[in-house]
Design an enzyme around this catalytic site. Structure first.
Site, PDB file in Angstrom:
ATOM      1  CG  ASP A  31      -3.258   1.726  -1.945  1.00  0.00           C
ATOM      2  OD1 ASP A  31      -4.418   1.464  -2.285  1.00  0.00           O
ATOM      3  OD2 ASP A  31      -2.755   1.302  -0.893  1.00  0.00           O
ATOM      4  CD  GLU A  79      -0.821   1.435   4.464  1.00  0.00           C
ATOM      5  OE1 GLU A  79      -0.437   2.276   3.619  1.00  0.00           O
ATOM      6  OE2 GLU A  79      -2.008   1.105   4.607  1.00  0.00           O
ATOM      7  CG  HIS A 103      -1.656  -1.081   1.624  1.00  0.00           C
ATOM      8  ND1 HIS A 103      -3.012  -1.104   1.393  1.00  0.00           N
ATOM      9  CD2 HIS A 103      -1.355  -2.276   2.203  1.00  0.00           C
ATOM     10  CE1 HIS A 103      -3.514  -2.265   1.802  1.00  0.00           C
ATOM     11  NE2 HIS A 103      -2.525  -2.992   2.297  1.00  0.00           N
ATOM     12  CG  HIS A 112      -5.326  -1.731  -0.995  1.00  0.00           C
ATOM     13  ND1 HIS A 112      -5.578  -0.685  -0.145  1.00  0.00           N
ATOM     14  CD2 HIS A 112      -6.296  -2.651  -0.747  1.00  0.00           C
ATOM     15  CE1 HIS A 112      -6.655  -0.963   0.574  1.00  0.00           C
ATOM     16  NE2 HIS A 112      -7.110  -2.143   0.235  1.00  0.00           N
TER      17      HIS A 112
HETATM   18 ZN   LIG Z   1      -4.102   0.519   0.584  1.00  0.00          ZN
END
Ligand SMILES: [Zn+2]
Length: 262
Positions: free
Chosen positions: A161, A104, A41, A151
């Site tokens: 993303d 992330e 992400h 994602h």
């Molecule tokens: Zn995401």
């Protein structure tokens, strides 16, 4: 004294032994990690905001990788569930929070300008750290290369993303994901230029690759978003969701058995 002894006994059992005795000298050969996917992400914001969002609210991820300087933070143990994927599906699997590790990357995401949507670069060092981390995770959980996803792959109707500037190709060069044989793509492309397959073909091939979409036979908004997700990954120079010959050739190579078999 008579009154206190049983209570003391119970406390000892609960505190020290931690439940009934368990013999762990036998183990089963039929077992594997519950982690089967890694989902990448971007944070859509800076590191301070990412810490706030990912540690204080309903959203979380196992890892967070900052941009400048690049550093890896672990926020959730790999064996516990984090809440990063939301409504999601790939192949026959759904609700991927249960079976994935979420990573992330600190990145602003995109900005809409009069000239169009502008995405932000990922620093080299951030991707280098990600690749090192992915190597470790893959080794620990034996993740299939087809299950390291963005994602946008598992929720293409809602998410874009990690975006078109995420260097999937570097992950392929590191042996973490599969990449289409580009010579074969170029060889097949002219036939698709001569005759572009219909939308049903694109939908069937996207589904065979792993995307979950309906086979409506129409170039509807949902199909365009899935096409765009595929293009962001394999042909980021143009990700407009238009079915074209190069996209067809890429899909064809990725979803047909390699010549000679492998
Ligand atoms: Zn995401």
């Amino acid at each position: 004294m008579r009154f206190f002894l049983p209570i003391l006994g119970l406390a000892l059992l609960a505190g020290c032994a931690g439940g009934p005795p368990i013999d762990r000298s036998y183990t089963s050969v039929s077992q594997e990690s519950r982690v089967r996917y890694v989902i990448v992400h971007y944070t859509e914001g800076d590191l301070a905001r990412a810490f706030d969002v990912l540690t204080n609210g309903p959203v979380s991820s196992h890892y967070l990788i900052s941009d400048r300087p690049a550093a890896i933070y672990q926020l959730v143990d790999e064996n516990r569930r984090a809440y990063h994927a939301g409504e999601s599906a790939w192949q026959k699997d759904a609700q991927l929070n249960a079976s994935s590790i979420g990573i992330e990357l600190v990145n602003p995401g995109y900005r809409d300008t009069p000239q169009g949507r502008v995405y932000f670069d990922y620093p080299q060092q951030q991707i280098t750290l990600l690749i090192d981390l992915l190597r470790q995770i893959v080794a620990r959980h034996r993740i299939d290369p087809a299950r390291i996803l963005g994602h946008s792959d598992i929720a293409p109707q809602r998410k874009v993303d990690p975006g078109p500037l995420f260097p999937w190709r570097r992950l392929a060069a590191a042996g973490l994901i599969r990449w289409p044989d580009m010579a074969e793509v170029l060889r097949r492309q002219p036939a698709f230029e001569a005759q572009l397959p219909d939308i049903g073909w694109f939908q069937a091939r996207l589904a065979r690759h792993g995307y979950v979409l309906s086979s409506s036979g129409e170039l509807d908004a949902a199909t365009r978003r899935v096409l765009a997700a595929f293009q962001m990954k394999y042909r980021p120079a143009r990700h407009d969701g238009e079915p074209d010959a190069e996209t067809a050739a890429l899909l064809d190579v990725l979803t047909s058995a390699p010549p000679g078999g492998r």
